[in-house]
Write an enzyme that holds these catalytic residues in place. Structure first.
Site, mmCIF file in Angstrom:
data_model
loop_
_atom_site.group_PDB
_atom_site.id
_atom_site.type_symbol
_atom_site.label_atom_id
_atom_site.label_comp_id
_atom_site.label_asym_id
_atom_site.label_seq_id
_atom_site.Cartn_x
_atom_site.Cartn_y
_atom_site.Cartn_z
ATOM 1 N N CYS A 199 -1.672 1.692 -2.981
ATOM 2 C CA CYS A 199 -2.633 2.776 -2.723
ATOM 3 C C CYS A 199 -2.034 4.174 -2.721
ATOM 4 C CB CYS A 199 -3.317 2.582 -1.368
ATOM 5 S SG CYS A 199 -3.346 0.934 -0.699
ATOM 6 N N HIS A 205 -26.979 21.151 -0.690
ATOM 7 C CA HIS A 205 -27.142 21.693 -2.038
ATOM 8 C C HIS A 205 -26.144 22.808 -2.311
ATOM 9 C CE1 HIS A 205 -29.334 22.308 -5.724
ATOM 10 N NE2 HIS A 205 -29.379 23.607 -5.478
ATOM 11 N N GLU A 218 -7.150 1.639 -13.146
ATOM 12 C CA GLU A 218 -6.570 2.848 -12.555
ATOM 13 C C GLU A 218 -5.371 3.324 -13.369
ATOM 14 O OE1 GLU A 218 -7.948 2.322 -7.897
ATOM 15 O OE2 GLU A 218 -5.934 1.689 -8.428
ATOM 16 N N CYS A 240 0.825 -1.214 0.000
ATOM 17 C CA CYS A 240 0.000 0.000 0.000
ATOM 18 C C CYS A 240 0.857 1.262 0.000
ATOM 19 C CB CYS A 240 -0.931 -0.012 1.208
ATOM 20 S SG CYS A 240 -1.986 1.426 1.292
ATOM 21 N N GLU A 272 -26.160 14.781 -2.972
ATOM 22 C CA GLU A 272 -27.555 14.956 -2.540
ATOM 23 C C GLU A 272 -28.514 14.113 -3.384
ATOM 24 O OE1 GLU A 272 -29.433 18.847 -3.241
ATOM 25 O OE2 GLU A 272 -27.868 19.278 -4.706
ATOM 26 N N TYR A 314 -8.923 -3.580 -10.781
ATOM 27 C CA TYR A 314 -8.634 -2.265 -10.197
ATOM 28 C C TYR A 314 -7.356 -1.652 -10.812
ATOM 29 C CZ TYR A 314 -11.422 -3.080 -5.833
ATOM 30 O OH TYR A 314 -12.392 -3.295 -4.897
ATOM 31 N N LYS A 322 -0.203 5.302 -6.012
ATOM 32 C CA LYS A 322 -1.249 5.287 -7.050
ATOM 33 C C LYS A 322 -2.148 6.517 -6.942
ATOM 34 C CE LYS A 322 -4.950 4.063 -6.018
ATOM 35 N NZ LYS A 322 -5.417 2.699 -5.852
HETATM 36 P P1 NDP Z 1 -7.819 -8.095 -10.037
HETATM 37 O O1 NDP Z 1 -7.925 -9.475 -9.540
HETATM 38 O O2 NDP Z 1 -8.737 -7.049 -9.519
HETATM 39 O O3 NDP Z 1 -7.932 -8.089 -11.627
HETATM 40 C C1 NDP Z 1 -7.177 -8.937 -12.423
HETATM 41 C C2 NDP Z 1 -7.600 -8.729 -13.862
HETATM 42 O O4 NDP Z 1 -6.775 -9.498 -14.721
HETATM 43 C C3 NDP Z 1 -9.046 -9.167 -14.118
HETATM 44 O O5 NDP Z 1 -9.618 -8.258 -15.002
HETATM 45 C C4 NDP Z 1 -8.857 -10.543 -14.733
HETATM 46 O O6 NDP Z 1 -9.899 -10.872 -15.604
HETATM 47 C C5 NDP Z 1 -7.588 -10.349 -15.525
HETATM 48 N N1 NDP Z 1 -6.859 -11.580 -15.738
HETATM 49 C C6 NDP Z 1 -6.548 -12.537 -14.841
HETATM 50 N N2 NDP Z 1 -5.849 -13.537 -15.410
HETATM 51 C C7 NDP Z 1 -5.732 -13.208 -16.713
HETATM 52 C C8 NDP Z 1 -5.118 -13.848 -17.834
HETATM 53 N N3 NDP Z 1 -4.519 -15.030 -17.721
HETATM 54 N N4 NDP Z 1 -5.198 -13.232 -19.031
HETATM 55 C C9 NDP Z 1 -5.825 -12.042 -19.160
HETATM 56 N N5 NDP Z 1 -6.408 -11.394 -18.136
HETATM 57 C C10 NDP Z 1 -6.366 -11.980 -16.937
HETATM 58 O O7 NDP Z 1 -6.305 -7.728 -9.807
HETATM 59 P P2 NDP Z 1 -5.502 -6.382 -9.813
HETATM 60 O O8 NDP Z 1 -4.136 -6.811 -10.194
HETATM 61 O O9 NDP Z 1 -6.152 -5.320 -10.611
HETATM 62 O O10 NDP Z 1 -5.556 -5.947 -8.289
HETATM 63 C C11 NDP Z 1 -5.254 -6.878 -7.253
HETATM 64 C C12 NDP Z 1 -6.069 -6.589 -6.024
HETATM 65 O O11 NDP Z 1 -5.529 -5.473 -5.365
HETATM 66 C C13 NDP Z 1 -7.530 -6.210 -6.290
HETATM 67 O O12 NDP Z 1 -8.374 -7.310 -6.416
HETATM 68 C C14 NDP Z 1 -7.862 -5.384 -5.103
HETATM 69 O O13 NDP Z 1 -8.313 -6.253 -4.091
HETATM 70 C C15 NDP Z 1 -6.554 -4.734 -4.748
HETATM 71 N N6 NDP Z 1 -6.522 -3.334 -5.211
HETATM 72 C C16 NDP Z 1 -7.372 -2.425 -4.674
HETATM 73 C C17 NDP Z 1 -7.365 -1.121 -5.104
HETATM 74 C C18 NDP Z 1 -8.321 -0.132 -4.518
HETATM 75 O O14 NDP Z 1 -8.881 -0.397 -3.460
HETATM 76 N N7 NDP Z 1 -8.552 1.007 -5.180
HETATM 77 C C19 NDP Z 1 -6.448 -0.661 -6.134
HETATM 78 C C20 NDP Z 1 -5.609 -1.698 -6.646
HETATM 79 C C21 NDP Z 1 -5.657 -2.975 -6.195
HETATM 80 P P3 NDP Z 1 -11.309 -11.470 -15.081
HETATM 81 O O15 NDP Z 1 -12.047 -10.341 -14.460
HETATM 82 O O16 NDP Z 1 -11.960 -11.961 -16.323
HETATM 83 O O17 NDP Z 1 -10.976 -12.560 -14.128
#
Ligand code: NDP
Length: 453
Positions: free
Chosen positions: A49, A437, A183, A44, A442, A179, A52
């Protein structure tokens, strides 16, 4: 507390969850040590976080400069210097690393730099030292993962490297639809890169409410992100300093940076866990019960290494619950219901409670209230950016099940509504709340017409 062991608690990993558990345990009188091999504050603070959000702030300015004109401002030529952003961000992270280290020290936690491995259920080895502990806490977090079956994948970077790129990429391809991918696509695009995002399904952000997912895809396209859905990266070829990427939908793009954000995996390998009998799932998540206990009773785990709800505030809540349970005679389990979350996309998304899709699976009847509008600011800025707000209500009890928003500062707005949901607010309570407002928020207390039942 105990004298049989060197420590009452030995924590591996000084990220959000590990630091919180260690500090609280020490405050309750436990003798605690924490081992850290990389950086204080974990993902983080260092590659998540915090940096980012700083990048996200940076990437909003170009729209702000443009929006200012409608309010009478003439903004001179603006240029962006990546080196300044990185240097200032690095300074801030160093400051936070120091704060984390001091917080541990002030709480009386001993800090040991290095990689700890587990030797037996009560023993760790670090820097040639063998240390015993009544309980061991594994809080090692996660690490970016990318598929290994894509030719040229070795040229791709993860979010870890994106935070330290020496040169700003003028053209970038981001793979993934979670995410991090969403982002970063917004950040690169906002900072001026020609940005392509490739996601294997449609639309991105699986698990979020469909109206937010579709609304965000539309807004990102308007802002210039080239979204390719229902497809994948086929291969990456390095040609000199640039990368030629072929996408399965037939498109070919040439970029300076390819970033994969295809998920994160628990960091549980090569630390002796399986050898001492700690059960891991097939992707390496440490399996724990409701009290964070692993299959070895003296070893606990929490946060991203358990791969449940991978969010910093959840790891903090888990750390607190563990310390209270073990060292303050106060059995505590975090409440995982109605955890609010935000995506710092452009525009921001935030959500608490059930999506419409989820609610329709759980309840026989669901009422939907939804508003899409152009925020007041944009009547003068000229921007066509839309704000979307949505309530999911269960009509028999009148309980509000979900609150969803796409729009500026959505996270700030939804944090407050998360309290309302936790308190069990009904739609009637929302309706009797007087709005502020003029705000976008709101709308949540003035939506009277259901758009769907
Ligand atoms: P996520 O698990 O959120 O997303 C992974 C993405 O990669 C999904 O869209 C998934 O597709 C895709 N994917 C997975 N495997 C493959 C593959 N073999 N080929 C192509 N695409 C693939 O992971 P992130 O890395 O974005 O983030 C990790 C975690 O970190 C998040 O889940 C969250 O919990 C946390 N996080 C939170 C944030 C916040 O609170 N703002 C910011 C950043 C991270 P599909 O959906 O189809 O499975």
């Amino acid at each position: 507390m105990s004298s049989k062991y060197d420590y009452d608690l030995f924590t591996i990993g000084a990220g959000s969850g590990g630091v919180r558990a260690s500090r609280m345990a020490a405050r309750y009188g436990a003798k605690v040590a924490v081992a850290e091999e990389r950086y204080y504050g974990g993902t983080c603070v260092n590659v998540g976080c915090v940096p980012k959000k700083l990048f996200s702030y940076a990437s909003h300015f170009h729209e702000e400069f443009r929006d200012a004109a409608g309010f009478g401002w003439t903004v001179g030529d603006s240029t962006f210097d990546w080196g300044t952003l990185i240097a200032n961000k690095n300074n801030e992270i160093e400051r936070l690393n120091g704060i984390y280290e001091r917080m541990l020290g002030n709480a009386g936690v001993e800090i040991i730099d290095g990689r700890a491995t587990i030797v037996d259920p009560h023993t760790v080895s670090i820097q040639g030292r063998t240390i015993s502990a009544e309980r061991i806490l594994v809080a090692t977090g996660g690490w970016p993962w990318m598929p290994d079956n894509i030719p040229g994948i070795e040229h791709a970077i993860s979010s870890n490297e994106a935070f330290y790129l020496e040169k700003f990429p003028e053209r970038v391809l981001v793979a993934g639809g979670g995410y991090i991918a969403v982002e970063f696509a917004g950040i690169f695009n906002g900072l001026g890169a020609q940005t392509t995002q490739v996601y294997r399904s449609t639309p991105f952000l699986r698990g979020f409410d469909h109206d937010l997912r579709e609304g965000l895809a539309e807004e990102m396209r308007k802002k210039g992100v080239d979204l390719h859905f229902n497809t994948r990266v086929h291969d990456i070829e390095k040609r000199g300093e640039e990368y030629h990427v072929t996408i399965n939908d037939g498109a070919q793009v040439t970029v300076d940076t390819v970033m994969f954000a295809t998920g994160r995996r628990p960091m549980s390998a090569n630390m002796g866990l399986e050898e001492v009998g700690v059960k891991l799932d097939p992707i390496g998540s440490v399996v724990v019960d409701d009290n964070f206990q692993t299959s070895v009773s003296s070893i606990y785990a929490l946060g991203d290494v358990t791969n449940r709800l991978n969010l910093t505030p959840v790891a903090l809540a888990e750390g607190m619950a563990l310390a209270k349970s073990l060292f303050n005679d106060e059995p505590t389990q975090p409440d995982y219901t109605n955890v609010a979350t935000a995506v710092f996309s452009q525009p921001n998304l935030a959500t608490v409670g059930l999506t419409e899709e989820h609610a329709r699976v759980v309840y026989d009847e669901v009422d939907i209230y939804r508003e899409t509008f152009r925020a007041l600011k944009h009547t003068l800025s000229g921007s066509s950016e839309q704000t979307l707000m949505k309530l999911v209500v269960e009509p028999t009890t009148d309980r509000v099940l979900g609150v969803h928003m796409m729009g500026p500062d959505a996270g700030e707005v939804i944090q407050g509504f998360a309290v309302a949901l936790k308190a069990g607010a009904t739609k009637a309570v929302f309706d009797s709340t007087v709005g502020i407002h003029p705000t976008a928020a709101e709308e949540f207390v003035t939506m009277r017409e259901k758009v769907q039942s």
